[in-house]
Design an enzyme around this catalytic site. Structure first.
Site, short mmCIF file in Angstrom:
data_model
loop_
_atom_site.label_atom_id
_atom_site.label_comp_id
_atom_site.label_asym_id
_atom_site.label_seq_id
_atom_site.Cartn_x
_atom_site.Cartn_y
_atom_site.Cartn_z
N TYR A 33 0.94 -1.28 0.00
CA TYR A 33 -0.02 -0.12 -0.05
C TYR A 33 0.67 1.20 -0.14
O TYR A 33 2.02 1.16 0.45
CB TYR A 33 -1.14 -0.23 1.16
CG TYR A 33 -0.24 0.41 2.44
CD1 TYR A 33 0.57 -0.57 3.25
CD2 TYR A 33 -0.73 1.49 3.21
CE1 TYR A 33 0.93 -0.48 4.45
CE2 TYR A 33 -0.02 1.65 4.42
CZ TYR A 33 0.81 0.59 5.09
OH TYR A 33 1.35 1.15 6.29
N LYS A 149 6.33 -1.80 1.77
CA LYS A 149 5.30 -1.32 2.67
C LYS A 149 4.10 -2.09 2.35
O LYS A 149 3.21 -1.89 1.43
CB LYS A 149 5.11 0.08 1.92
CG LYS A 149 4.25 0.92 2.97
CD LYS A 149 4.03 2.38 2.51
CE LYS A 149 2.92 3.19 3.15
NZ LYS A 149 3.24 3.23 4.61
N GLU A 182 11.64 2.62 14.51
CA GLU A 182 10.53 3.51 13.89
C GLU A 182 9.06 3.38 14.90
O GLU A 182 9.16 2.72 15.57
CB GLU A 182 10.46 3.28 12.55
CG GLU A 182 9.82 1.99 12.08
CD GLU A 182 9.56 1.71 10.66
OE1 GLU A 182 9.59 2.69 10.12
OE2 GLU A 182 9.54 0.64 10.31
N LEU A 207 11.06 1.56 7.62
CA LEU A 207 10.62 2.05 6.08
C LEU A 207 11.01 3.07 5.79
O LEU A 207 11.22 4.18 6.58
CB LEU A 207 8.89 2.04 6.20
CG LEU A 207 8.09 2.47 5.00
CD1 LEU A 207 8.05 1.25 4.01
CD2 LEU A 207 6.89 3.18 5.22
N1 PLP Z 1 7.09 3.81 9.01
C1 PLP Z 1 6.16 2.92 8.87
C2 PLP Z 1 6.11 1.60 9.73
C3 PLP Z 1 4.94 3.57 8.34
O1 PLP Z 1 3.75 2.84 8.40
C4 PLP Z 1 5.03 4.89 7.80
C5 PLP Z 1 3.63 5.37 7.11
O2 PLP Z 1 2.63 4.77 7.07
C6 PLP Z 1 6.32 5.61 7.98
C7 PLP Z 1 7.25 5.15 8.56
C8 PLP Z 1 6.23 7.09 7.40
O3 PLP Z 1 6.43 7.12 6.06
P1 PLP Z 1 5.91 8.45 5.12
O4 PLP Z 1 6.53 9.38 5.59
O5 PLP Z 1 6.20 7.75 3.73
O6 PLP Z 1 4.22 8.31 5.32
#
Ligand code: PLP
Length: 285
Positions: A33, A149, A182, A207
């Site tokens: 996603y 993701k 994270e 991620l």
């Molecule tokens: N880390 C995780 C586990 C996430 O699910 C997300 C976003 O959904 C992020 C970091 C942040 O990513 P982004 O800045 O691309 O939204």
């Protein structure tokens, strides 16, 4: 106004929007996603989000079911039909519908594509950012490919629920060595007493957040000291500031971690300034 979802080539009223029970996303979490911010009806950092989507699909050997151009058109149509001004768009692609069997289905099985969008309460989010949020730490018990993701988010779901039950907004995962990886749906940052902005390097343990990527440019453009290194929960307790980033939260100041106040217990100056400046660097289309 009734909401509309894009499902496998059709724009459907919310009540009729459904995928088959043998969709591999439903059966096996076999899909990926993306979540993109929408601001003033425009997509923020679309190019980076779609590049990450392509990478997630390719790591899982799921075929990209349509061109990026076509996907861009669908995303804009979903934004338009749902009258989204400031909000988010959600995009999900799974390995498609097939008789339940763990191994990949026959070549040619069409991936399923779902796109939804909704408005966010921008003023409400600003009020939350002005107060800052609380975070709790939890053990990182996820698999080793969280750089993909994927919709397989059970540890993240449990972590977020643990945060809610502790009266916090987010949970930070901590690895076996005591380092923060994270958040359950955000990247984690601190500002040290020396003024260094710190976040964990991208490896397979986090991620690669798009907000994180763009924010690094903002930090560098402002001449701030930036360090990509791991930090422990203990270091975070003693930090001057902490914050989290994601497409829906942008830069959100963290004022408590595991019940301990961070800095003076109020949103940090740097986090607040980075939140204010973020969109000057983000791509809007
Ligand atoms: N880390 C995780 C586990 C996430 O699910 C997300 C976003 O959904 C992020 C970091 C942040 O990513 P982004 O800045 O691309 O939204």
């Amino acid at each position: 106004m009734s909401r509309i979802a894009y499902v496998n080539g059709r724009y459907l009223p919310w009540r009729e929007a459904a995928v088959h029970i043998e969709d591999r996303g439903y059966q096996f979490s076999d899909g990926v996603y993306e979540v993109c911010e929408v601001r003033g009806g425009r997509l923020i950092d679309e190019r980076l989000h779609l590049a990450r989507l392509e990478r997630s699909l390719s790591e899982l050997r799921i075929a990209m079911p349509m061109s990026l151009k076509a996907l861009g058109i669908v995303m804009r149509e979903v934004i338009r039909r749902n009258r989204v001004g400031d909000g988010i768009i959600y995009l999900q692609i799974t390995r498609g519908v097939a008789r339940r069997d763990h191994a990949f289905p026959a070549a040619g099985t069409m991936p399923s594509v779902v796109v939804t969008a909704r408005n966010l309460d921008l003023a409400g989010n600003e009020r939350i950012a002005a107060e800052g949020v609380a975070v709790v730490t939890v053990p990182d018990n996820r698999w080793e490919r969280v750089d993909i993701k994927s919709v397989s988010l059970l540890p993240n779901v449990l972590a977020k629920q643990a945060a809610r039950e502790a009266g916090a907004k987010e949970a930070w995962f901590v690895d076996r060595k005591g380092f923060v990886t994270e958040g359950s749906s955000t990247n984690a940052w601190i500002v040290t007493r020396e003024g260094e902005v710190v976040t964990r390097p991208v490896d397979n343990g986090i991620l690669r957040g798009i907000t994180r990527t763009v924010l690094i440019e903002v930090i560098k453009a402002q001449g701030l000291t930036f360090k990509e290194r791991a930090f422990t929960a203990e270091e975070a307790y003693g930090a001057r500031e902490a914050f989290i980033t994601s497409a829906s939260m942008i830069v959100m100041p963290v004022v408590r971690i595991d019940g301990r106040p961070i800095g003076n217990g109020a949103p940090g100056l740097l986090a607040t300034a980075l939140r204010r400046d973020f969109h000057r660097h983000a791509e809007s289309a």
